[in-house]
Scaffold this active site. Structure first.
Site, mmCIF file in Angstrom:
data_model
loop_
_atom_site.group_PDB
_atom_site.id
_atom_site.type_symbol
_atom_site.label_atom_id
_atom_site.label_comp_id
_atom_site.label_asym_id
_atom_site.label_seq_id
_atom_site.Cartn_x
_atom_site.Cartn_y
_atom_site.Cartn_z
ATOM 1 N N ASP A 1 3.545 -28.617 -12.079
ATOM 2 C CA ASP A 1 3.227 -27.219 -11.769
ATOM 3 C C ASP A 1 2.366 -26.612 -12.863
ATOM 4 O O ASP A 1 2.801 -26.479 -14.007
ATOM 5 C CB ASP A 1 4.523 -26.406 -11.653
ATOM 6 C CG ASP A 1 5.230 -26.650 -10.333
ATOM 7 O OD1 ASP A 1 4.555 -26.592 -9.291
ATOM 8 O OD2 ASP A 1 6.447 -26.906 -10.354
ATOM 9 N N HIS B 1 -0.050 -29.350 -8.838
ATOM 10 C CA HIS B 1 -0.006 -28.110 -8.050
ATOM 11 C C HIS B 1 -0.590 -26.986 -8.898
ATOM 12 O O HIS B 1 0.040 -26.537 -9.845
ATOM 13 C CB HIS B 1 1.466 -27.851 -7.673
ATOM 14 C CG HIS B 1 1.703 -26.574 -6.957
ATOM 15 N ND1 HIS B 1 2.968 -26.058 -6.782
ATOM 16 C CD2 HIS B 1 0.855 -25.694 -6.352
ATOM 17 C CE1 HIS B 1 2.891 -24.918 -6.109
ATOM 18 N NE2 HIS B 1 1.618 -24.671 -5.841
ATOM 19 N N GLY C 1 14.492 -23.129 -10.315
ATOM 20 C CA GLY C 1 15.852 -22.598 -10.215
ATOM 21 C C GLY C 1 16.009 -21.378 -9.333
ATOM 22 O O GLY C 1 17.043 -20.728 -9.351
ATOM 23 N N MET D 1 -1.430 -23.396 -9.612
ATOM 24 C CA MET D 1 -1.171 -21.991 -9.297
ATOM 25 C C MET D 1 -2.058 -21.170 -10.228
ATOM 26 O O MET D 1 -1.623 -20.638 -11.248
ATOM 27 C CB MET D 1 0.327 -21.671 -9.495
ATOM 28 C CG MET D 1 1.168 -22.232 -8.356
ATOM 29 S SD MET D 1 2.908 -22.380 -8.749
ATOM 30 C CE MET D 1 2.913 -24.000 -9.489
ATOM 31 N N MET E 1 0.327 -23.294 -14.131
ATOM 32 C CA MET E 1 0.248 -21.836 -13.929
ATOM 33 C C MET E 1 -0.564 -21.194 -15.042
ATOM 34 O O MET E 1 -0.514 -21.644 -16.190
ATOM 35 C CB MET E 1 1.656 -21.228 -13.932
ATOM 36 C CG MET E 1 2.586 -21.884 -12.935
ATOM 37 S SD MET E 1 4.181 -21.093 -12.909
ATOM 38 C CE MET E 1 5.170 -22.419 -12.201
ATOM 39 N N ASP F 1 8.148 -26.848 -1.554
ATOM 40 C CA ASP F 1 8.257 -26.721 -3.014
ATOM 41 C C ASP F 1 9.021 -25.455 -3.387
ATOM 42 O O ASP F 1 8.559 -24.347 -3.119
ATOM 43 C CB ASP F 1 6.845 -26.685 -3.609
ATOM 44 C CG ASP F 1 6.856 -26.560 -5.129
ATOM 45 O OD1 ASP F 1 7.923 -26.726 -5.748
ATOM 46 O OD2 ASP F 1 5.780 -26.292 -5.690
ATOM 47 N N GLY F 2 10.162 -25.660 -4.042
ATOM 48 C CA GLY F 2 10.927 -24.530 -4.560
ATOM 49 C C GLY F 2 12.244 -24.350 -3.840
ATOM 50 O O GLY F 2 12.289 -24.216 -2.616
ATOM 51 N N HIS G 1 5.824 -34.138 -9.566
ATOM 52 C CA HIS G 1 5.186 -32.868 -9.244
ATOM 53 C C HIS G 1 4.931 -32.112 -10.544
ATOM 54 O O HIS G 1 5.842 -31.929 -11.358
ATOM 55 C CB HIS G 1 6.110 -32.072 -8.318
ATOM 56 C CG HIS G 1 5.508 -30.816 -7.791
ATOM 57 N ND1 HIS G 1 4.652 -30.779 -6.712
ATOM 58 C CD2 HIS G 1 5.645 -29.532 -8.205
ATOM 59 C CE1 HIS G 1 4.291 -29.539 -6.477
ATOM 60 N NE2 HIS G 1 4.874 -28.749 -7.372
ATOM 61 N N GLY H 1 13.204 -29.676 -8.517
ATOM 62 C CA GLY H 1 13.199 -29.440 -9.958
ATOM 63 C C GLY H 1 14.619 -29.416 -10.464
ATOM 64 O O GLY H 1 15.190 -30.429 -10.899
ATOM 65 N N GLY I 1 6.361 -19.473 -9.979
ATOM 66 C CA GLY I 1 6.683 -18.991 -11.323
ATOM 67 C C GLY I 1 7.719 -19.822 -12.047
ATOM 68 O O GLY I 1 7.466 -20.289 -13.139
ATOM 69 N N PHE I 2 8.871 -19.994 -11.416
ATOM 70 C CA PHE I 2 9.971 -20.593 -12.175
ATOM 71 C C PHE I 2 10.808 -21.533 -11.314
ATOM 72 O O PHE I 2 10.950 -21.332 -10.103
ATOM 73 C CB PHE I 2 10.877 -19.480 -12.730
ATOM 74 C CG PHE I 2 10.133 -18.538 -13.620
ATOM 75 C CD1 PHE I 2 9.959 -18.829 -14.967
ATOM 76 C CD2 PHE I 2 9.560 -17.377 -13.104
ATOM 77 C CE1 PHE I 2 9.234 -17.968 -15.790
ATOM 78 C CE2 PHE I 2 8.834 -16.521 -13.922
ATOM 79 C CZ PHE I 2 8.671 -16.815 -15.267
ATOM 80 N N SER J 1 10.011 -32.289 -9.973
ATOM 81 C CA SER J 1 9.109 -31.381 -10.674
ATOM 82 C C SER J 1 9.411 -31.417 -12.167
ATOM 83 O O SER J 1 10.501 -31.045 -12.604
ATOM 84 C CB SER J 1 9.306 -29.956 -10.148
ATOM 85 O OG SER J 1 8.634 -29.052 -10.990
ATOM 86 N N MET K 1 5.396 -23.115 -0.037
ATOM 87 C CA MET K 1 6.298 -22.646 -1.095
ATOM 88 C C MET K 1 7.612 -22.171 -0.478
ATOM 89 O O MET K 1 7.612 -21.406 0.492
ATOM 90 C CB MET K 1 5.669 -21.480 -1.875
ATOM 91 C CG MET K 1 4.456 -21.822 -2.724
ATOM 92 S SD MET K 1 4.735 -23.058 -3.996
ATOM 93 C CE MET K 1 5.955 -22.262 -5.045
HETATM 94 C C1 DX5 Z 1 7.713 -22.554 -8.699
HETATM 95 C C2 DX5 Z 1 7.679 -24.029 -8.939
HETATM 96 C C3 DX5 Z 1 9.057 -24.579 -8.598
HETATM 97 C C4 DX5 Z 1 9.347 -25.973 -9.041
HETATM 98 C C5 DX5 Z 1 10.559 -26.500 -8.331
HETATM 99 O O1 DX5 Z 1 6.507 -22.023 -9.050
HETATM 100 O O2 DX5 Z 1 6.629 -24.608 -8.181
HETATM 101 O O3 DX5 Z 1 9.140 -24.468 -7.235
HETATM 102 O O4 DX5 Z 1 8.326 -26.861 -8.817
HETATM 103 O O5 DX5 Z 1 11.672 -26.112 -8.980
HETATM 104 P P1 DX5 Z 1 13.075 -25.913 -8.251
HETATM 105 O O6 DX5 Z 1 13.324 -27.138 -7.424
HETATM 106 O O7 DX5 Z 1 14.035 -25.718 -9.355
HETATM 107 O O8 DX5 Z 1 12.925 -24.710 -7.357
HETATM 108 ZN ZN ZN Z 2 4.946 -26.703 -7.373
#
Ligand code: DX5
Ligand code: ZN
Length: 213
Positions: A35, A67, A146, A69, A37, A172-173, A33, A194, A143-144, A8, A138
């Site tokens: 993201d 992706h 980590g 969002m 938003m 994802d995430g 990937h 990510g 959102g973020f 990501s 998900m």
């Molecule tokens: C959240 C993102 C994250 C990102 C992955 O909205 O979609 O999930 O791509 O980041 P890590 O792997 O750090 O969770």
């Molecule tokens: Zn994503």
């Protein structure tokens, strides 16, 4: 099933996305990937179609997994398709006509993905599963990067995999070297990474270890 790692780019160097793209390619990963938003659907603002287009100049043979969002992805699917997306995922929770928007992505000749948030009942996506190329589960709240993986997300992966043995399932995430194997055992075959990718001391080894478990 073939396992694909999708780093990501949100977890990369946001002041130098091209260098992160180069890093992803150098790792041997084939997917990126991206993201997107809007600050409403998810509490963050990230990339627009112009960013994707700028990155597409350095795309070469990488696969752009976009992706969305967004509250209203229907306004943007055409723009991301034009910008260089290969796969476009929208959310079941978006405020749009989901079936119609998935159809638009198909008409744009892009692969079609449908994503689901941790708190949403899995049944919501069932009516669309036969139409899509990929289900995105998900592992965290959008959102973020980590965040910590929400364990009950695996149930969704298992349920989708039971219903459809060949559908691509992306998780994802919160995916990392420690839980990747379990994600695959539960039925996921595309793993978004990510933080764990960009923090890996040897990203190539990291990708290989996951893709060849
Ligand atoms: C959240 C993102 C994250 C990102 C992955 O909205 O979609 O999930 O791509 O980041 P890590 O792997 O750090 O969770
Ligand atoms: Zn994503």
């Amino acid at each position: 099933m073939n396992i694909t790692v999708a780093p990501s780019i949100l977890g990369g160097n946001l002041a130098d996305l091209r260098s992160s793209l180069v890093q992803i390619r150098g790792s041997g990963a084939r997917w990126v990937h991206i993201d997107v938003m809007d600050g409403y659907f998810a509490p963050n603002l990230t990339f627009g179609p112009q960013t994707v287009q700028a990155l597409a100049d350095s795309k070469q043979d990488l696969f752009f997994d976009v992706h969305l969002m967004l509250e209203h992805p229907e306004y943007f699917v055409g723009k991301f398709a034009e910008a260089g997306a290969d796969l476009i995922s929208i959310h079941i929770e978006s405020r749009c006509d989901v079936a119609k928007t998935l159809q638009i992505i198909r008409t744009l000749d892009k692969r079609v993905g449908l994503a689901i948030n941790p708190e949403t009942a899995i049944e919501k996506i069932f009516p669309h599963l036969d139409f899509v190329d990929l289900a995105l589960v998900m592992g965290v709240y959008p959102g973020f990067c980590g965040q910590k993986f929400i364990e009950h997300s695996w149930e969704k992966v298992e349920i989708i995999r039971k219903k459809n043995p060949i559908l691509a399932i992306e998780i994802d995430g919160g995916v990392n070297g420690d839980n990747a194997r379990l994600c695959i055992q539960k039925g996921a075959n595309i793993l978004v990474v990510g933080t764990s990718f960009f923090k890996a001391p040897d990203p190539r080894k990291f990708v290989q270890q996951i893709e060849h478990v």
